[in-house]
Design a protein around this motif. Structure first.
Motif, PDB file in Angstrom:
ATOM      1  N   GLU A 134       9.290   0.883 -11.392  1.00 24.01           N
ATOM      2  CA  GLU A 134       8.794   0.480 -10.073  1.00 24.01           C
ATOM      3  C   GLU A 134       8.054  -0.849 -10.149  1.00 24.01           C
ATOM      4  OE1 GLU A 134       9.208   1.414  -6.146  1.00 24.01           O
ATOM      5  OE2 GLU A 134       9.867   2.633  -7.846  1.00 24.01           O
ATOM      6  N   ARG A 135       7.300  -1.045 -11.217  1.00 23.59           N
ATOM      7  CA  ARG A 135       6.553  -2.305 -11.360  1.00 23.59           C
ATOM      8  C   ARG A 135       7.492  -3.490 -11.600  1.00 23.59           C
ATOM      9  NH1 ARG A 135       1.288  -1.702 -11.057  1.00 23.59           N
ATOM     10  NH2 ARG A 135       0.356   0.338 -11.491  1.00 23.59           N
ATOM     11  N   PHE A 151       0.847  -1.198   0.000  1.00 22.37           N
ATOM     12  CA  PHE A 151       0.000   0.000   0.000  1.00 22.37           C
ATOM     13  C   PHE A 151       0.882   1.248   0.000  1.00 22.37           C
ATOM     14  CE2 PHE A 151      -3.138  -3.062   0.761  1.00 22.37           C
ATOM     15  CZ  PHE A 151      -4.390  -2.481   0.629  1.00 22.37           C
ATOM     16  N   TYR A 152       1.424   1.541  -1.152  1.00 22.46           N
ATOM     17  CA  TYR A 152       2.280   2.698  -1.362  1.00 22.46           C
ATOM     18  C   TYR A 152       1.802   3.431  -2.610  1.00 22.46           C
ATOM     19  CZ  TYR A 152       5.976   1.280   1.937  1.00 22.46           C
ATOM     20  OH  TYR A 152       6.688   0.950   3.058  1.00 22.46           O
ATOM     21  N   GLU A 204     -11.267  -7.373  -4.008  1.00 22.01           N
ATOM     22  CA  GLU A 204     -11.318  -8.439  -5.004  1.00 22.01           C
ATOM     23  C   GLU A 204      -9.949  -9.053  -5.237  1.00 22.01           C
ATOM     24  OE1 GLU A 204     -13.955  -9.919  -6.532  1.00 22.01           O
ATOM     25  OE2 GLU A 204     -15.105  -8.728  -5.075  1.00 22.01           O
ATOM     26  N   ARG A 205      -8.907  -8.211  -5.186  1.00 19.56           N
ATOM     27  CA  ARG A 205      -7.548  -8.735  -5.382  1.00 19.56           C
ATOM     28  C   ARG A 205      -7.147  -9.672  -4.246  1.00 19.56           C
ATOM     29  NH1 ARG A 205      -3.310  -4.118  -6.848  1.00 19.56           N
ATOM     30  NH2 ARG A 205      -1.989  -5.983  -7.103  1.00 19.56           N
ATOM     31  N   PHE A 206      -7.581  -9.358  -3.022  1.00 10.90           N
ATOM     32  CA  PHE A 206      -7.273 -10.246  -1.895  1.00 10.90           C
ATOM     33  C   PHE A 206      -7.999 -11.574  -2.029  1.00 10.90           C
ATOM     34  CE2 PHE A 206      -5.548  -6.451   0.088  1.00 10.90           C
ATOM     35  CZ  PHE A 206      -4.526  -6.961   0.873  1.00 10.90           C
ATOM     36  N   LYS A 207      -9.153 -11.562  -2.636  1.00 11.26           N
ATOM     37  CA  LYS A 207      -9.907 -12.805  -2.835  1.00 11.26           C
ATOM     38  C   LYS A 207      -9.195 -13.737  -3.810  1.00 11.26           C
ATOM     39  CE  LYS A 207     -14.482 -10.723  -2.038  1.00 11.26           C
ATOM     40  NZ  LYS A 207     -15.787 -10.403  -2.655  1.00 11.26           N
ATOM     41  N   LYS A 208      -8.421 -13.133  -4.728  1.00 12.45           N
ATOM     42  CA  LYS A 208      -7.828 -13.908  -5.819  1.00 12.45           C
ATOM     43  C   LYS A 208      -6.345 -14.197  -5.631  1.00 12.45           C
ATOM     44  CE  LYS A 208     -11.053 -11.823  -9.124  1.00 12.45           C
ATOM     45  NZ  LYS A 208     -11.190 -10.931 -10.310  1.00 12.45           N
ATOM     46  N   SER A 260      10.596  -8.417  -6.610  1.00 11.88           N
ATOM     47  CA  SER A 260      10.627  -8.443  -5.142  1.00 11.88           C
ATOM     48  C   SER A 260       9.368  -9.038  -4.513  1.00 11.88           C
ATOM     49  CB  SER A 260      10.829  -7.013  -4.614  1.00 11.88           C
ATOM     50  OG  SER A 260      11.997  -6.438  -5.141  1.00 11.88           O
ATOM     51  N   LEU A 261       8.538  -9.696  -5.311  1.00  8.39           N
ATOM     52  CA  LEU A 261       7.309 -10.340  -4.819  1.00  8.39           C
ATOM     53  C   LEU A 261       6.393  -9.343  -4.118  1.00  8.39           C
ATOM     54  CD1 LEU A 261       8.724 -13.728  -3.458  1.00  8.39           C
ATOM     55  CD2 LEU A 261       7.569 -13.310  -5.620  1.00  8.39           C
ATOM     56  N   ARG A 262       6.225  -8.165  -4.731  1.00  8.93           N
ATOM     57  CA  ARG A 262       5.323  -7.142  -4.206  1.00  8.93           C
ATOM     58  C   ARG A 262       4.229  -6.868  -5.234  1.00  8.93           C
ATOM     59  NH1 ARG A 262      10.280  -3.185  -2.745  1.00  8.93           N
ATOM     60  NH2 ARG A 262       9.694  -2.368  -4.790  1.00  8.93           N
ATOM     61  N   ARG A 263       3.001  -6.759  -4.753  1.00 11.90           N
ATOM     62  CA  ARG A 263       1.884  -6.407  -5.622  1.00 11.90           C
ATOM     63  C   ARG A 263       1.320  -5.082  -5.124  1.00 11.90           C
ATOM     64  NH1 ARG A 263       4.599  -9.499  -7.527  1.00 11.90           N
ATOM     65  NH2 ARG A 263       4.164 -11.601  -8.304  1.00 11.90           N
ATOM     66  N   ARG A 264       1.426  -4.077  -5.973  1.00  9.94           N
ATOM     67  CA  ARG A 264       1.163  -2.701  -5.567  1.00  9.94           C
ATOM     68  C   ARG A 264      -0.327  -2.370  -5.562  1.00  9.94           C
ATOM     69  NH1 ARG A 264       5.184   1.654  -4.768  1.00  9.94           N
ATOM     70  NH2 ARG A 264       6.487   0.041  -5.637  1.00  9.94           N
TER      71      ARG A 264
END
Length: 435
Positions: free
Chosen positions: A156-157, A143-144, A183-187, A163-167
């Motif tokens: 950055e992407r 959450f940035y 919805e992204r957390f559900k998937k 780095s296994l980060r999903r922005r």
């Protein structure tokens, strides 16, 4: 594949050596830890006195005598071209260069030598293992903010991917966007959240209003790490209730790295491995454990740029239970940010203005201090102290950045001042909403 380690190695940061050094430091006993710190303090001062003309001129000393005679550095002292602050053993080509967020109102560009930067990351990786988070394998919900220009965004992407980060883009925290977040957390099988406190609190409130728990939708979720802004106890309860996982406080600064991290006993353990933290009074005298004062930090390994007795702009207190090897940060009066609400319903966290301040950070020391104040639903005042007026071109860049990162059809008022109003503690608050 160790993705985190690989990403650092690709950028020529010696993470393996840093992890080995960190392991050696942690093996030093409590009885010998003060000796280790005194040795590193003397070494870093002597190095910069020998190789850094800026520091030699600033300190006005020719050799190390005792720690108390070493002057305290402020952010204002560092607001001059980076080239003049680098040690003669480094150049911009072989160091890590970054910019502070300006959350305290004093933005500047800094440098870290590559080993010091790797050692900072080794410290993060070590502390995250306390909660079964492996930066090489654990998936982060981040959450940035993110640069919106094409090249900055792509760069950055790519870093996020490796780095296994999903922005999760926090520039728009409307209900529609937060529904998309959900919805992204559900998937996805996220292991943890990490990001700005204010943005995560807003998302937690949205989840709570839905009458659900985030962990029910994302069973892999283990913890939530908040950073960059102060976490109030009531907000912590909201996050833990809404997400169904513990909330961990992380205290750090880009120019020095990890400062303190909360353990499972709810203690903020100070990073005493590559940093040396002091609590000073207004006369630069060291305060005993249990007394509030200014947080002053020394980076023990950064040979590229002096961060020696550096006043970070926060106020805090070390617990009476602290030891030399294990200091405990009991209280922190840190950086808090309001939220901007716009007439179209858009909600923007105060730290989104970090991406606006990037446009007015110039490597020439012109902008000394600034604050941003929302006076009306569609009006913002930028108050600043500088050696000369902002040019029309600079104003246009700022207006364009605000339109990109905050919103359109906003009235922006520029006010150049001799001094800026400070809080009773002497801090500047970068963003304040008066509505």
């Amino acid at each position: 594949m160790d993705w985190f380690k690989l990403s650092l190695q690709l950028n020529k940061f010696p993470i393996t050596r840093a992890m080995n050094v960190l392991d050696d430091i942690q093996k030093i006993s409590e009885a010998h830890y003060a000796e280790y710190q005194e040795k590193k303090k003397r070494e870093i001062v002597e190095y910069h006195l020998k190789h850094n003309l800026f520091y030699k001129d600033f300190s006005e000393i020719s050799q190390f005598k005792d720690w108390e005679s070493i002057p305290v550095m402020s952010k204002a002292d560092l607001q001059q071209p980076l080239k003049s602050r680098l040690s003669n053993t480094f150049s911009k080509k072989n160091v890590y260069v970054g910019k502070t967020s300006g959350s305290s109102g004093h933005p500047f560009i800094f440098a870290k030598d590559k080993f010091a930067h790797a050692l900072s990351w080794a410290g993060f990786q070590d502390k995250y293992t306390w909660y079964d988070i492996d930066l090489n394998k654990s998936l982060q919900a981040r959450f940035y903010g993110i640069p919106l220009d094409f090249y900055g965004n792509i760069q950055e992407r790519l870093k996020d991917l490796i780095s296994l980060r999903r922005r999760f883009n926090i520039f728009d925290l409307s209900e529609e966007k937060m529904e998309a977040f959900l919805e992204r957390f559900k998937k996805s099988d996220f292991d943890y959240l990490n990001g700005y406190t204010s943005a995560i609190v807003l998302f937690a409130r949205y989840v709570e209003e839905k009458g659900i728990k985030l962990k029910e939708f994302c069973p892999s979720l283990k913890i939530c790490i908040v950073t960059s802004e102060r976490l109030f106890e009531k907000d912590k309860r909201i996050i833990e209730h809404a997400f169904g996982v513990p909330v961990i406080n992380e205290y750090g600064a880009s120019e020095v790295g990890l400062i303190a991290f909360e353990n499972k006993q709810h203690q903020w353990i100070v990073n005493s491995e590559d940093l040396y933290l002091e609590i000073l009074d207004k006369n630069d005298r060291v305060l005993p454990f249990g007394e509030m004062g200014r947080i002053v930090i020394t980076s023990l390994y950064n040979k590229a740029h002096p961060m020696i007795r550096y006043d970070i702009g926060d106020t805090g207190m070390l617990s009476k239970k602290s030891t030399v090897k294990c200091p405990i940060l009991e209280k922190l009066i840190g950086r808090t940010n309001d939220i901007a609400r716009l007439s179209n319903g858009k909600v923007v966290p105060g730290l989104a203005f970090y991406y606006v301040t990037k446009t007015i950070i110039e490597d020439n020391g012109n902008i000394k201090e600034f604050v941003i104040i929302q006076t009306k639903i569609d009006e913002f005042h930028i108050e600043y102290v500088s050696s000369k007026q902002l040019s029309n071109e600079q104003r246009k860049k700022i207006l364009a950045a605000i339109e990109t990162y905050v919103g359109k059809d906003l009235k922006i008022v520029f006010e150049r001042k001799d001094v800026l109003k400070r809080s009773p503690s002497g801090k500047l608050k970068q963003f304040t909403s008066l509505i």
